[in-house]
Design a protein around this motif. Structure first.
Motif, PDB file in Angstrom:
ATOM      1  N   ALA A  68       2.569  37.356 -84.020  1.00  0.00           N
ATOM      2  CA  ALA A  68       3.252  36.952 -82.785  1.00  0.00           C
ATOM      3  C   ALA A  68       4.314  35.895 -83.081  1.00  0.00           C
ATOM      4  O   ALA A  68       3.996  34.802 -83.541  1.00  0.00           O
ATOM      5  CB  ALA A  68       2.242  36.412 -81.778  1.00  0.00           C
TER       6      ALA A  68
ATOM      7  N   GLU B 263       9.047  51.931 -80.498  1.00  0.00           N
ATOM      8  CA  GLU B 263       7.708  51.428 -80.846  1.00  0.00           C
ATOM      9  C   GLU B 263       7.582  51.268 -82.364  1.00  0.00           C
ATOM     10  O   GLU B 263       6.986  50.315 -82.856  1.00  0.00           O
ATOM     11  CB  GLU B 263       6.626  52.364 -80.304  1.00  0.00           C
TER      12      GLU B 263
ATOM     13  N   GLN C 122       6.895  45.613 -89.461  1.00  0.00           N
ATOM     14  CA  GLN C 122       7.075  46.441 -88.275  1.00  0.00           C
ATOM     15  C   GLN C 122       6.120  47.635 -88.318  1.00  0.00           C
ATOM     16  O   GLN C 122       5.675  48.041 -89.396  1.00  0.00           O
ATOM     17  CB  GLN C 122       8.525  46.909 -88.213  1.00  0.00           C
ATOM     18  N   ASN C 123       5.822  48.185 -87.153  1.00  0.00           N
ATOM     19  CA  ASN C 123       4.822  49.250 -87.045  1.00  0.00           C
ATOM     20  C   ASN C 123       4.992  50.365 -88.077  1.00  0.00           C
ATOM     21  O   ASN C 123       4.076  50.645 -88.843  1.00  0.00           O
ATOM     22  CB  ASN C 123       4.807  49.826 -85.632  1.00  0.00           C
TER      23      ASN C 123
ATOM     24  N   GLN D 262       9.046  47.922 -83.561  1.00  0.00           N
ATOM     25  CA  GLN D 262       8.417  46.667 -83.121  1.00  0.00           C
ATOM     26  C   GLN D 262       7.609  46.031 -84.244  1.00  0.00           C
ATOM     27  O   GLN D 262       7.047  46.713 -85.092  1.00  0.00           O
ATOM     28  CB  GLN D 262       7.476  46.922 -81.929  1.00  0.00           C
ATOM     29  N   TYR D 263       7.530  44.698 -84.209  1.00  0.00           N
ATOM     30  CA  TYR D 263       6.640  43.972 -85.124  1.00  0.00           C
ATOM     31  C   TYR D 263       5.205  44.361 -84.802  1.00  0.00           C
ATOM     32  O   TYR D 263       4.875  44.659 -83.651  1.00  0.00           O
ATOM     33  CB  TYR D 263       6.828  42.464 -84.962  1.00  0.00           C
ATOM     34  N   VAL D 264       4.332  44.352 -85.818  1.00  0.00           N
ATOM     35  CA  VAL D 264       2.926  44.699 -85.596  1.00  0.00           C
ATOM     36  C   VAL D 264       2.304  43.727 -84.600  1.00  0.00           C
ATOM     37  O   VAL D 264       2.680  42.555 -84.547  1.00  0.00           O
ATOM     38  CB  VAL D 264       2.122  44.714 -86.914  1.00  0.00           C
ATOM     39  N   SER D 265       1.357  44.213 -83.839  1.00  0.00           N
ATOM     40  CA  SER D 265       0.762  43.399 -82.776  1.00  0.00           C
ATOM     41  C   SER D 265      -0.019  42.196 -83.308  1.00  0.00           C
ATOM     42  O   SER D 265      -0.210  41.219 -82.595  1.00  0.00           O
ATOM     43  CB  SER D 265      -0.141  44.263 -81.893  1.00  0.00           C
ATOM     44  N   GLU D 266      -0.465  42.259 -84.538  1.00  0.00           N
ATOM     45  CA  GLU D 266      -1.236  41.155 -85.118  1.00  0.00           C
ATOM     46  C   GLU D 266      -0.397  39.908 -85.404  1.00  0.00           C
ATOM     47  O   GLU D 266      -0.951  38.831 -85.639  1.00  0.00           O
ATOM     48  CB  GLU D 266      -1.908  41.583 -86.436  1.00  0.00           C
TER      49      GLU D 266
END
Length: 187
Positions: free
Chosen positions: A73, A64, A18-19, A67-71
């Motif tokens: 999915a 935010e 996560q972020n 959230q899981y990192v954007s890299e």
């Protein structure tokens, strides 16, 4: 070799990437790239990918930071387990998800090495699972100001001690991303 003979399948666990959890993590980008490689391999081999997401007073759900990192999915059919304790099994749906898929062996990745990853490794092992830690696909933040070793040493020590875990009817091991297979007789 799991103590669950009726559960021959393997699942990939992705814990808390996560972020805020990995914002200052050791080799963040390299670890995330390795996790992505493993997720792709698991999907190609029709191996369940199970995502775990932590929340607590410092990591508020739906923020935010949470959230899981954007890299990374997650695909919609892949389960997402919400947790509030270090061990991904405590008061979560993880055990039921694994049982429903006939999983007796876990391949573990994620963050943080010295908290949720270690807790989940031990939680799985004492519940009878074979547990493989992917040595280059977990990370932690620098907590040296609190007396912890440097992150690379925490990771190296965890890889070393997990390789040596023993218990009747179960197997623990540490392998690199390139060595991961999703078969029960992995070397």
């Amino acid at each position: 070799m799991t103590t669950m003979p009726d559960r021959p399948n393997t699942a990939l666990l992705v814990i808390d990437v996560q972020n805020d959890v990995v914002a200052g993590a050791h080799d963040r980008d390299g670890v995330i790239a390795n996790i992505n490689t493993l997720v792709g391999k698991a999907r190609a081999e029709d191996v369940p990918v199970i995502w775990v997401q932590h929340s607590d007073d410092d990591l508020e759900r739906d923020s935010e930071a949470w959230q899981y990192v954007s890299e990374l999915a997650r695909h919609d059919p892949e389960p997402l387990v919400h947790k509030t304790y270090g061990d991904s099994f405590e008061e979560t749906s993880l055990e039921a998800l694994l049982a429903g898929r006939g999983v007796g062996r876990l391949v573990v990745t994620g963050a943080q090495t010295d908290f949720c990853v270690r807790s989940t490794l031990h939680g799985a092992f004492v519940r009878g699972y074979d547990v493989t830690l992917v040595g280059d696909a977990h990370t932690t933040q620098d907590l040296t100001e609190y007396g912890a070793p440097a992150p690379n040493l925490v990771i190296a020590h965890t890889n070393l001690y997990w390789q040596g875990q023993r218990a009747p009817g179960r197997r623990a091991k540490t392998v690199g991303t390139a060595e991961v297979t999703f078969t029960a007789d992995e070397g």
